[in-house]
Write a protein that holds these residues in place. Structure first.
Motif, PDB file in Angstrom:
ATOM      1  N   ASP A   1      -0.122 -15.770   9.082  1.00 41.77           N
ATOM      2  CA  ASP A   1       0.489 -17.046   9.449  1.00 41.77           C
ATOM      3  C   ASP A   1       1.251 -17.425   8.487  1.00 41.77           C
ATOM      4  O   ASP A   1       2.531 -16.683   8.662  1.00 41.77           O
ATOM      5  CB  ASP A   1      -1.010 -17.997   8.957  1.00 41.77           C
ATOM      6  N   ASP A   2       1.719 -18.369   7.523  1.00 36.70           N
ATOM      7  CA  ASP A   2       2.783 -18.777   6.930  1.00 36.70           C
ATOM      8  C   ASP A   2       2.594 -18.240   5.539  1.00 36.70           C
ATOM      9  O   ASP A   2       3.684 -18.580   4.855  1.00 36.70           O
ATOM     10  CB  ASP A   2       2.941 -20.346   6.769  1.00 36.70           C
ATOM     11  N   ALA A   3       1.898 -17.467   5.471  1.00 38.18           N
ATOM     12  CA  ALA A   3       1.875 -16.717   3.811  1.00 38.18           C
ATOM     13  C   ALA A   3       3.187 -16.001   3.508  1.00 38.18           C
ATOM     14  O   ALA A   3       3.682 -15.523   4.167  1.00 38.18           O
ATOM     15  CB  ALA A   3       0.690 -15.976   3.555  1.00 38.18           C
ATOM     16  N   THR A   4       3.550 -16.364   2.085  1.00 39.22           N
ATOM     17  CA  THR A   4       4.704 -15.491   1.596  1.00 39.22           C
ATOM     18  C   THR A   4       4.158 -14.249   0.778  1.00 39.22           C
ATOM     19  O   THR A   4       5.235 -13.343   0.258  1.00 39.22           O
ATOM     20  CB  THR A   4       5.328 -16.527   0.752  1.00 39.22           C
ATOM     21  N   ALA A   5       2.836 -13.802   0.573  1.00 41.35           N
ATOM     22  CA  ALA A   5       2.363 -12.674  -0.173  1.00 41.35           C
ATOM     23  C   ALA A   5       1.788 -11.906   0.905  1.00 41.35           C
ATOM     24  O   ALA A   5       0.851 -12.793   1.816  1.00 41.35           O
ATOM     25  CB  ALA A   5       1.570 -13.175  -1.241  1.00 41.35           C
ATOM     26  N   PRO A   6       1.834 -10.601   0.937  1.00 46.14           N
ATOM     27  CA  PRO A   6       1.009  -9.992   1.945  1.00 46.14           C
ATOM     28  C   PRO A   6      -0.509  -9.765   1.666  1.00 46.14           C
ATOM     29  O   PRO A   6      -0.916  -9.907   0.359  1.00 46.14           O
ATOM     30  CB  PRO A   6       1.730  -8.372   1.864  1.00 46.14           C
ATOM     31  N   VAL A   7      -1.394  -9.747   2.485  1.00 43.36           N
ATOM     32  CA  VAL A   7      -2.966  -9.856   2.262  1.00 43.36           C
ATOM     33  C   VAL A   7      -3.154  -8.079   2.219  1.00 43.36           C
ATOM     34  O   VAL A   7      -4.240  -7.753   1.804  1.00 43.36           O
ATOM     35  CB  VAL A   7      -3.770 -10.485   3.591  1.00 43.36           C
ATOM     36  N   ALA A   8      -2.418  -7.425   2.658  1.00 46.88           N
ATOM     37  CA  ALA A   8      -2.653  -5.958   2.618  1.00 46.88           C
ATOM     38  C   ALA A   8      -1.284  -4.983   2.816  1.00 46.88           C
ATOM     39  O   ALA A   8      -0.160  -5.424   3.428  1.00 46.88           O
ATOM     40  CB  ALA A   8      -3.428  -5.377   3.761  1.00 46.88           C
ATOM     41  N   THR A   9      -1.358  -3.986   1.943  1.00 49.62           N
ATOM     42  CA  THR A   9      -0.313  -2.981   2.024  1.00 49.62           C
ATOM     43  C   THR A   9      -0.885  -1.677   2.268  1.00 49.62           C
ATOM     44  O   THR A   9      -1.981  -1.069   1.907  1.00 49.62           O
ATOM     45  CB  THR A   9       0.519  -3.006   0.839  1.00 49.62           C
ATOM     46  N   HIS A  10      -0.001  -0.681   2.946  1.00 53.52           N
ATOM     47  CA  HIS A  10      -0.340   0.614   3.290  1.00 53.52           C
ATOM     48  C   HIS A  10       0.785   1.580   3.175  1.00 53.52           C
ATOM     49  O   HIS A  10       1.881   1.474   3.736  1.00 53.52           O
ATOM     50  CB  HIS A  10      -1.092   0.613   4.434  1.00 53.52           C
ATOM     51  N   ALA A  11       0.506   2.695   2.338  1.00 55.70           N
ATOM     52  CA  ALA A  11       1.845   3.562   2.522  1.00 55.70           C
ATOM     53  C   ALA A  11       1.377   4.670   3.705  1.00 55.70           C
ATOM     54  O   ALA A  11       0.235   5.154   3.613  1.00 55.70           O
ATOM     55  CB  ALA A  11       1.854   4.348   1.345  1.00 55.70           C
ATOM     56  N   PHE A  12       2.305   5.070   4.347  1.00 56.73           N
ATOM     57  CA  PHE A  12       2.108   6.097   5.415  1.00 56.73           C
ATOM     58  C   PHE A  12       3.505   6.874   5.617  1.00 56.73           C
ATOM     59  O   PHE A  12       4.399   6.500   5.310  1.00 56.73           O
ATOM     60  CB  PHE A  12       1.637   5.325   6.651  1.00 56.73           C
ATOM     61  N   SER A  13       3.161   7.805   6.279  1.00 57.96           N
ATOM     62  CA  SER A  13       4.328   8.873   6.584  1.00 57.96           C
ATOM     63  C   SER A  13       4.373   9.206   8.182  1.00 57.96           C
ATOM     64  O   SER A  13       3.251   9.191   8.612  1.00 57.96           O
ATOM     65  CB  SER A  13       4.317  10.054   5.715  1.00 57.96           C
ATOM     66  N   LEU A  14       5.419   9.578   8.495  1.00 56.99           N
ATOM     67  CA  LEU A  14       5.618  10.248   9.957  1.00 56.99           C
ATOM     68  C   LEU A  14       5.991  11.248  10.029  1.00 56.99           C
ATOM     69  O   LEU A  14       7.213  11.600   9.460  1.00 56.99           O
ATOM     70  CB  LEU A  14       6.605   9.031  10.685  1.00 56.99           C
ATOM     71  N   ASP A  15       5.330  12.100  10.795  1.00 55.35           N
ATOM     72  CA  ASP A  15       5.872  13.586  10.685  1.00 55.35           C
ATOM     73  C   ASP A  15       6.771  13.717  11.989  1.00 55.35           C
ATOM     74  O   ASP A  15       6.448  13.455  12.987  1.00 55.35           O
ATOM     75  CB  ASP A  15       4.637  14.561  10.793  1.00 55.35           C
ATOM     76  N   HIS A  16       8.121  14.490  11.826  1.00 51.91           N
ATOM     77  CA  HIS A  16       9.019  14.706  12.939  1.00 51.91           C
ATOM     78  C   HIS A  16       9.280  16.037  13.364  1.00 51.91           C
ATOM     79  O   HIS A  16       9.989  16.486  14.047  1.00 51.91           O
ATOM     80  CB  HIS A  16      10.420  14.087  12.414  1.00 51.91           C
ATOM     81  N   THR A  17       8.322  16.976  12.455  1.00 48.06           N
ATOM     82  CA  THR A  17       8.554  18.219  12.843  1.00 48.06           C
ATOM     83  C   THR A  17       8.178  18.652  14.307  1.00 48.06           C
ATOM     84  O   THR A  17       8.826  19.669  14.782  1.00 48.06           O
ATOM     85  CB  THR A  17       7.686  19.326  11.809  1.00 48.06           C
ATOM     86  N   GLY A  18       7.188  18.196  14.887  1.00 51.93           N
ATOM     87  CA  GLY A  18       6.872  18.493  16.116  1.00 51.93           C
ATOM     88  C   GLY A  18       7.919  18.247  17.140  1.00 51.93           C
ATOM     89  O   GLY A  18       7.919  18.634  18.018  1.00 51.93           O
TER      90      GLY A  18
END
Length: 263
Positions: free
Chosen positions: A161-178
């Motif tokens: 909604d209008d929140a200025t702080a995140p409720v969740a964060t997550h680090a992820f990576s994308l593999d481009h070798t394929g």
């Protein structure tokens, strides 16, 4: 003869009188006879210093051992130790900041290149499969840089909604070798699930499911220990920044200037 001896003793007596009258900032420390002797001389003098003088002396010796104090300032007064450290800082730190400028320029130039790898059209949804609810991101990558990538690392932040702080964060990576890497000028769309088979629990709470608006912001990973952006050989594209060290050196310079003039 007696008169001549008395005359010769006058300078010595005067010196002893001046030493006895000197303030605590100008009385010699005992730096060369071990820790106990050092503190036995320092403690009563330190107790007589005003708060500004105490702060200045603590600053001056904060990164010195007693052995180093003796090496640099043998049996010096507190004032001489402070003045010596002020002079050392004002001589060395500005030169070190100048030395770090090329590394800072390389970091900034690399950041500008990496900024041309752009994430767009981010869509967040919560699906469901055999393992349960699955927080899923869809996004597009546009490689406007002159770099090639075998892997890219990202940090996702979820806002409700209008929140200025995140409720969740997550680090992820994308593999481009394929796909033979993500090359300059290429665009590619990706779908990725956050978390393991059961999904990232903090991205599928009831609060998130009930929210009227869910907004995800994607930022580049910048920490060395995260997978980050990798070249075709698997090496990190990240170039560390010396900015934190420059800021530290400048802060020490500012302190040194503050202690240049002490009562």
């Amino acid at each position: 003869m007696l008169r001549r001896i008395r005359t010769a003793l006058l300078p010595l007596a005067l010196g002893l009188t001046l030493a006895a009258c000197a303030g605590p900032m100008d009385r010699a420390l005992d730096t060369g006879n071990g820790d106990a002797a050092y503190f036995q001389r320092l403690n009563p003098l330190f107790a007589q210093l005003d708060s500004q003088q105490q702060e200045a002396y603590n600053w001056a010796v904060s990164d010195l051992t007693i052995a180093q104090i003796h090496q640099l300032y043998p049996d010096a007064t507190p004032r001489q130790v402070i003045e010596g450290e002020v002079a050392r800082v004002l001589e060395k730190n500005p030169a070190r900041i100048v030395e770090l400028q090329p590394a800072l320029a390389r970091h900034q130039a690399q950041q500008a290149r990496l900024d041309k790898l752009v994430v767009s059209d981010v869509q967040f949804s919560i699906g469901k499969d055999f393992f349960g609810l699955q927080p899923t991101l869809q996004l597009q990558l546009d490689n406007g840089s002159d770099l090639s990538f075998s892997r890219t690392g990202w940090q996702a932040s979820l806002y409700l909604d209008d929140a200025t702080a995140p409720v969740a964060t997550h680090a992820f990576s994308l593999d481009h070798t394929g796909h033979n890497g993500l090359r300059p000028g290429q665009q590619r769309r990706f779908t990725t699930t956050l978390g393991n088979l059961s999904g990232a629990a903090d991205w599928i709470t009831l609060e998130i499911q009930d929210a009227t608006e869910r907004r995800v912001v994607i930022a580049r990973q910048s920490r060395d220990w995260l997978p980050g952006h990798r070249d075709l050989g698997g090496r990190s594209h990240h170039i560390g920044s010396p900015q934190a060290e420059i800021d530290r050196l400048q802060a020490v310079i500012d302190d040194a200037r503050k202690w240049q003039q002490l009562p």
